[in-house]
Design a protein around this motif. Structure first.
Motif, PDB file in Angstrom:
ATOM      1  N   GLU A   1      58.953  58.016 -22.092  1.00 25.21           N
ATOM      2  CA  GLU A   1      59.578  56.713 -21.933  1.00 25.21           C
ATOM      3  C   GLU A   1      58.905  55.619 -22.762  1.00 25.21           C
ATOM      4  N   ALA A   2      57.615  55.717 -22.977  1.00 27.88           N
ATOM      5  CA  ALA A   2      56.920  54.660 -23.711  1.00 27.88           C
ATOM      6  C   ALA A   2      55.635  55.208 -24.319  1.00 27.88           C
ATOM      7  N   VAL A   3      55.266  54.621 -25.447  1.00 29.17           N
ATOM      8  CA  VAL A   3      53.966  54.885 -26.070  1.00 29.17           C
ATOM      9  C   VAL A   3      53.119  53.653 -25.806  1.00 29.17           C
ATOM     10  N   LEU A   4      52.203  53.766 -24.874  1.00 31.49           N
ATOM     11  CA  LEU A   4      51.423  52.617 -24.433  1.00 31.49           C
ATOM     12  C   LEU A   4      50.319  52.246 -25.401  1.00 31.49           C
ATOM     13  N   GLU A   5      49.746  53.241 -26.050  1.00 27.35           N
ATOM     14  CA  GLU A   5      48.649  53.002 -26.994  1.00 27.35           C
ATOM     15  C   GLU A   5      48.651  54.108 -28.033  1.00 27.35           C
ATOM     16  N   LEU A   6      48.541  53.719 -29.284  1.00 31.30           N
ATOM     17  CA  LEU A   6      48.564  54.702 -30.375  1.00 31.30           C
ATOM     18  C   LEU A   6      47.340  54.499 -31.259  1.00 31.30           C
ATOM     19  N   THR A   7      46.599  55.572 -31.458  1.00 36.83           N
ATOM     20  CA  THR A   7      45.415  55.542 -32.325  1.00 36.83           C
ATOM     21  C   THR A   7      45.580  56.588 -33.405  1.00 36.83           C
ATOM     22  N   THR A   8      45.418  56.179 -34.655  1.00 35.73           N
ATOM     23  CA  THR A   8      45.471  57.118 -35.779  1.00 35.73           C
ATOM     24  C   THR A   8      44.192  56.982 -36.592  1.00 35.73           C
ATOM     25  N   LEU A   9      43.794  58.060 -37.229  1.00 37.00           N
ATOM     26  CA  LEU A   9      42.549  58.061 -37.997  1.00 37.00           C
ATOM     27  C   LEU A   9      42.697  58.982 -39.195  1.00 37.00           C
ATOM     28  N   VAL A  10      42.445  58.440 -40.387  1.00 32.42           N
ATOM     29  CA  VAL A  10      42.420  59.242 -41.604  1.00 32.42           C
ATOM     30  C   VAL A  10      41.089  59.969 -41.666  1.00 32.42           C
ATOM     31  N   GLN A  11      41.130  61.302 -41.702  1.00 35.77           N
ATOM     32  CA  GLN A  11      39.907  62.100 -41.736  1.00 35.77           C
ATOM     33  C   GLN A  11      39.652  62.721 -43.094  1.00 35.77           C
ATOM     34  N   GLY A  12      40.594  62.584 -43.996  1.00 37.89           N
ATOM     35  CA  GLY A  12      40.463  63.137 -45.334  1.00 37.89           C
ATOM     36  C   GLY A  12      41.710  62.798 -46.122  1.00 37.89           C
ATOM     37  N   PRO A  13      41.762  63.149 -47.416  1.00 36.41           N
ATOM     38  CA  PRO A  13      42.934  62.835 -48.226  1.00 36.41           C
ATOM     39  C   PRO A  13      44.231  63.407 -47.658  1.00 36.41           C
ATOM     40  N   ARG A  14      44.154  64.536 -46.993  1.00 33.67           N
ATOM     41  CA  ARG A  14      45.363  65.191 -46.475  1.00 33.67           C
ATOM     42  C   ARG A  14      45.165  65.613 -45.026  1.00 33.67           C
ATOM     43  N   GLU A  15      44.454  64.798 -44.282  1.00 32.98           N
ATOM     44  CA  GLU A  15      44.115  65.154 -42.910  1.00 32.98           C
ATOM     45  C   GLU A  15      44.043  63.888 -42.073  1.00 32.98           C
ATOM     46  N   ALA A  16      44.799  63.875 -40.962  1.00 32.18           N
ATOM     47  CA  ALA A  16      44.816  62.710 -40.084  1.00 32.18           C
ATOM     48  C   ALA A  16      44.891  63.161 -38.634  1.00 32.18           C
ATOM     49  N   LEU A  17      44.410  62.303 -37.752  1.00 29.61           N
ATOM     50  CA  LEU A  17      44.416  62.554 -36.311  1.00 29.61           C
ATOM     51  C   LEU A  17      45.298  61.513 -35.640  1.00 29.61           C
ATOM     52  N   VAL A  18      46.065  61.960 -34.632  1.00 29.90           N
ATOM     53  CA  VAL A  18      46.910  61.060 -33.850  1.00 29.90           C
ATOM     54  C   VAL A  18      46.569  61.247 -32.374  1.00 29.90           C
ATOM     55  N   ALA A  19      46.273  60.147 -31.695  1.00 22.47           N
ATOM     56  CA  ALA A  19      46.023  60.168 -30.258  1.00 22.47           C
ATOM     57  C   ALA A  19      46.842  59.051 -29.627  1.00 22.47           C
ATOM     58  N   ALA A  20      47.460  59.333 -28.483  1.00 20.21           N
ATOM     59  CA  ALA A  20      48.337  58.336 -27.870  1.00 20.21           C
ATOM     60  C   ALA A  20      48.297  58.438 -26.351  1.00 20.21           C
ATOM     61  N   LYS A  21      48.353  57.276 -25.706  1.00 19.85           N
ATOM     62  CA  LYS A  21      48.588  57.213 -24.269  1.00 19.85           C
ATOM     63  C   LYS A  21      50.099  57.111 -24.076  1.00 19.85           C
ATOM     64  N   VAL A  22      50.676  58.101 -23.389  1.00 22.78           N
ATOM     65  CA  VAL A  22      52.133  58.223 -23.291  1.00 22.78           C
ATOM     66  C   VAL A  22      52.560  58.138 -21.835  1.00 22.78           C
ATOM     67  N   ASP A  23      53.610  57.351 -21.602  1.00 22.22           N
ATOM     68  CA  ASP A  23      54.201  57.238 -20.269  1.00 22.22           C
ATOM     69  C   ASP A  23      55.374  58.206 -20.180  1.00 22.22           C
ATOM     70  N   PHE A  24      55.214  59.274 -19.395  1.00 24.21           N
ATOM     71  CA  PHE A  24      56.291  60.238 -19.199  1.00 24.21           C
ATOM     72  C   PHE A  24      57.194  59.785 -18.045  1.00 24.21           C
ATOM     73  N   ARG A  25      58.406  60.268 -18.084  1.00 22.47           N
ATOM     74  CA  ARG A  25      59.369  59.932 -17.039  1.00 22.47           C
ATOM     75  C   ARG A  25      58.821  60.372 -15.679  1.00 22.47           C
ATOM     76  N   ASP A  26      58.950  59.487 -14.695  1.00 20.99           N
ATOM     77  CA  ASP A  26      58.371  59.776 -13.377  1.00 20.99           C
ATOM     78  C   ASP A  26      58.984  61.005 -12.722  1.00 20.99           C
ATOM     79  N   THR A  27      60.247  61.270 -13.040  1.00 22.75           N
ATOM     80  CA  THR A  27      60.924  62.403 -12.407  1.00 22.75           C
ATOM     81  C   THR A  27      60.658  63.720 -13.121  1.00 22.75           C
ATOM     82  N   ALA A  28      59.934  63.679 -14.249  1.00 20.44           N
ATOM     83  CA  ALA A  28      59.678  64.903 -15.010  1.00 20.44           C
ATOM     84  C   ALA A  28      58.705  65.789 -14.255  1.00 20.44           C
ATOM     85  N   THR A  29      58.979  67.084 -14.271  1.00 16.92           N
ATOM     86  CA  THR A  29      58.085  68.044 -13.641  1.00 16.92           C
ATOM     87  C   THR A  29      56.904  68.329 -14.562  1.00 16.92           C
ATOM     88  N   ALA A  30      55.897  69.009 -14.032  1.00 17.89           N
ATOM     89  CA  ALA A  30      54.728  69.352 -14.834  1.00 17.89           C
ATOM     90  C   ALA A  30      55.129  70.212 -16.029  1.00 17.89           C
TER      91      ALA A  30
END
Length: 318
Positions: free
Chosen positions: A252-281
């Motif tokens: 439902e929402a991306v609350l926080e997004l962090t990206t980091l360039v680790q090399g010329p062709r390498e990147a990391l993505v980390a995000a705090k994500v709000d999933f739908r409350d009714t979604a199962t595990a």
């Protein structure tokens, strides 16, 4: 767009070949300049010899960075060794400053204060002409690779060169460009001394070469320091990453997004994500897997994706 978009490469060997060509050219040029400087007594030629020695050391350090940074991730280095290339590239910038700029400043000031006896400049002119051809070929190799990378990233060449995470190619292009300018300055110092009989022209040329090398060392050092500190992906890419995540069912929402360039062709993505409350595990797990697949497909440089299920801020009930 403020920065180029990293992309999937044709292979790391292209950068290695570019650096090897530059290293071999600079090594031969350094020896020739030193001999010519000793014969002609030109401080500018000796400064140019120091310039080429510094460039050769720089290329060796860059080759080390390319070799060590491609080692795979392991238990002790779970995020890989990509950032190591920027450590060695930063040392290469320091080598340019210490080995080239400092010597050029010293030699230029010494010549202006003490003067110098001018010898036969013919050998120096011949060496400068050959060096110009070799440096030009090395620069052509680096520019050709950089232009190809810029075309694949769909950004102007100048912007790519300023913001590229492939600092090895950037170093080769900048150092070879500075080398060509330095050769012209050295030739001007020799010609001025030959016409006037004064070594001041040669000393002034040496100081100008020192200023040029100082600028190159500063630009390359600052660029590598940025990546060591941590540079995110460009704003437009981050916006597209958010869109890809929000397109996944149950997100439902991306609350926080962090990206980091680790090399010329390498990147990391980390995000705090709000999933739908009714979604199962199980649905949350599938959504996380689908999100990673979408990001890897859309952005081949994204090698690591970390999603943190986080409840969004709910409005208070009346």
């Amino acid at each position: 767009m403020a920065q180029p978009v990293p992309h999937e490469p044709t292979g790391g060997g292209e950068s290695t070949s570019t650096v090897i060509v530059a290293a071999l050219a600079n090594l031969g040029i350094a020896i020739a300049k030193a001999v010519a400087g000793a014969i002609s007594g030109s401080s500018a030629m000796l400064s140019e010899a120091a310039h080429s020695v510094a460039d050769t050391v720089t290329e060796v350090l860059l080759l080390t960075s390319l070799k060590r940074s491609v080692r795979p991730a392991d238990e002790d280095h779970p995020l890989g060794h990509g950032p190591e290339r920027y450590i060695w590239a930063l040392l290469a910038a320091v080598a340019t400053f210490v080995g080239g700029a400092v010597f050029s400043f010293y030699d230029g000031l010494h010549t202006l204060v003490r003067g110098e006896e001018l010898g036969d400049p013919l050998v120096s002119y011949l060496v400068l002409a050959v060096a110009f051809l070799l440096e030009g070929y090395s620069l052509r190799t680096g520019v050709r690779q950089a232009r190809g990378e810029a075309a694949r990233a769909r950004v102007p060449f100048g912007r790519y060169l300023r913001r590229t995470p492939d600092t090895a190619v950037k170093a080769v292009v900048m150092e070879d460009s500075a080398a060509l300018i330095g050769l012209v300055l050295a030739a001007g110092g020799l010609l001025g001394g030959q016409l006037t009989g004064s070594g001041a022209w040669d000393g002034a040329a040496s100081l100008c070469i020192g200023v040029l090398l100082l600028y190159v060392a500063w630009v390359l050092g600052r660029s590598n320091a940025e990546f060591l500190i941590g540079r995110p992906l460009p704003p437009r890419v981050r916006a597209r990453i958010r869109a890809e995540l929000l397109a996944v069912e149950h997100i439902e929402a991306v609350l926080e997004l962090t990206t980091l360039v680790q090399g010329p062709r390498e990147a990391l993505v980390a995000a705090k994500v709000d999933f739908r409350d009714t979604a199962t595990a199980a649905q949350v797990e599938r959504a996380g897997e689908q999100a990673e697949q979408r990001l890897r497909a859309a952005f081949p440089m994204v090698r690591r994706v970390y999603l943190d299920p986080t409840p969004g801020v709910r409005p208070p009930r009346p």
